[in-house]
Enzyme design. Structure first.
Site, PDB file in Angstrom:
ATOM      1  N   SER A 161       0.842  -1.204   0.000  1.00  0.00           N
ATOM      2  CA  SER A 161       0.000   0.000   0.000  1.00  0.00           C
ATOM      3  C   SER A 161       0.878   1.257   0.000  1.00  0.00           C
ATOM      4  O   SER A 161       1.723   1.391  -0.885  1.00  0.00           O
ATOM      5  CB  SER A 161      -0.960  -0.058   1.191  1.00  0.00           C
ATOM      6  N   GLU A 197     -10.082  -3.509  -5.966  1.00  0.00           N
ATOM      7  CA  GLU A 197      -9.372  -2.447  -5.262  1.00  0.00           C
ATOM      8  C   GLU A 197      -9.631  -1.108  -5.936  1.00  0.00           C
ATOM      9  O   GLU A 197      -9.451  -0.988  -7.154  1.00  0.00           O
ATOM     10  CB  GLU A 197      -7.850  -2.656  -5.356  1.00  0.00           C
ATOM     11  N   HIS A 223      -7.442  -5.354  -1.470  1.00  0.00           N
ATOM     12  CA  HIS A 223      -6.218  -4.624  -1.152  1.00  0.00           C
ATOM     13  C   HIS A 223      -5.300  -5.468  -0.250  1.00  0.00           C
ATOM     14  O   HIS A 223      -5.723  -5.977   0.775  1.00  0.00           O
ATOM     15  CB  HIS A 223      -6.631  -3.341  -0.423  1.00  0.00           C
TER      16      HIS A 223
END
Lengths: 298, 298
Positions: free
Chosen positions: A144, A238, A268
């Site tokens: 991320s 996502e 995610h």
């Protein structure tokens, strides 16, 4: 791969959803509580250490060599998340790749906005070099925001003329803090973890007085030439899918070796759910193969 | 990987360049003469056959099983190219993947514009099914226009409700006959094989009276949902780089499993130069691994 596993994970994530737009301290506390429930496998060893003046946690498995190091950056929109919360996923990666890892406690916004995170990441990497570890024995990896930070750090190192690590491994990178990706809206209903509003609320915490389109904040806007090979993995459920797609595209156009793997139907940073989801283990195994192929002496 | 190999190949390709914009018959003759110089490895066996009413060449290696079949579509902007010209590359792929292949003599423009090629590809696939070969024992593969034809064929089969093959393998796909990709200009100096003008000159031969933006001509504009896993390989020295990037992106957004591999510094369909370029063999080996993973009984 099981559709039933995908649906079960989606339901769990929708129950445990965090209000990313809320108060930072409450958000951090809620995130840490959630992540503390994720078990660390019994074979994983961890200890606090300092590298290049930045603290982190060394993660290893008994029997793994210490020569090859993954310098790991956790996720959390540059505002939440901790090194310790990343240990279960980092442990899974370390076990499969036969390396050790250092997951870094880099500084976060809003207390320490950009460029603090990049400075810490760079200092830690240079600290590893100062220990005599060769660049081709080091991997930068992250999930991320940590995936975006991998690329931002590579750009900073490249521009400084520092020898670059062997490769970068990015899970669901957050690489556009201008939030201009088309999947932000397209995938909103399908994404059980992140929302465009939740992301938007936290952007100023990290960007501060800088420009969100600066390539060291949003590397999709950068010239990525000279970077080492990149592996980018992302799920199709996502809102940040287009961050991964555009980052791969930008790397390709900059003549960088890039492998993009899109796994359909998963959320995610799905690699964090190796116990629940077959796709997670498959993706981590492929990442381990990639790391072994890139490291000078796997 | 050797920079010297890359430079040598680039120089060879620039010497032997074809004027894609010239007379079709002369172009075909020049292309066939060029390709006839590429040796076929001595272990490769080939024979003409017919499948679903379309002729092709069966390519195999002694010892390979006949159960798994790659249905292969050659390149040549839907106007030039032949099955026989594709045999050296198809043979390399067959040897590595332990399968047999049928490289198809699909109809070409301008004599037979769209949808002739898609009709032939579909008929051949349905011919394989009619022989009792299970869909999960079939791969669709192709290079350049043949890569675009793989996706166009998958869309036609999906829309007809026909069981889909195990996967698609695309080398440097030509997937946007509107020629809107940004690398068309960006990579023009670096690409030793194709030019935007050369491509543009041949578009009407295939598109005929249809719309170049039709997804069965330019699959980057299509809804690709329901397609089987795709492996897309491309070089970074290609004006068609953004066809591969956008095709991967469209597949990802349509929840298709997609792996995109970008190899820096190499030209259009670099896999065809396995004798000259280490990257070619590496890419074909990875493709063989992908095929084995996707085929029901590798």
């Amino acid at each position: 791969m099981s559709k039933a596993q995908q649906l079960q994970l989606d339901a769990i994530l929708r129950q445990g959803g965090l209000d990313t737009a809320g108060d930072v301290q409450k958000l951090r506390a809620a995130f840490n509580e959630l992540m503390a429930q994720v078990p660390v496998a019994p074979d994983i060893q961890q200890r606090r250490l300092e590298v290049g003046g930045v603290t982190g946690i060394e993660v290893t498995v008994l029997g793994n060599g210490a020569e090859n190091v993954i310098l790991y950056f956790h996720g959390g929109v540059y505002v939440i998340g901790t090194a310790v919360a990343s240990v279960p996923l980092v442990g899974d990666l370390v076990r499969r790749s036969g390396t050790r890892a250092i997951t870094l406690e880099y500084r976060l916004g809003p207390e320490d906005p950009y460029p603090a995170a990049v400075q810490d990441a760079r200092a830690a990497y240079e600290g590893l070099l100062a220990q005599g570890i060769a660049p081709d024995r080091i991997v930068l990896a992250g999930e991320s925001a940590g995936g975006g930070l991998v690329v931002a750090t590579l750009l900073a190192l490249r521009d400084a003329g520092t020898p670059l690590p062997s490769c970068g491994y990015l899970m669901s990178p957050y690489a556009d803090l201008t939030l201009s990706g088309q999947t932000l809206a397209e995938k909103q209903e399908l994404d059980p973890v992140l929302t465009p509003d939740g992301l938007r609320a936290r952007v100023p915490d990290y960007v501060g007085g800088a420009d969100a389109a600066d390539p060291r904040i949003s590397p999709i806007f950068g010239d990525l030439s000279g970077l080492p090979p990149l592996l980018i993995q992302v799920g199709s459920h996502e809102v940040l899918l287009s961050d991964a797609l555009r980052l791969a595209g930008r790397a390709a156009r900059s003549d960088v070796a890039v492998t993009l793997e899109v796994t359909p139907g998963v959320p995610h940073v799905f690699q964090g759910f190796a116990g629940l989801l077959d796709e997670a283990g498959v993706a981590l195994d492929r990442a381990a193969e990639f790391l072994k192929a890139q490291l000078a002496h796997p």
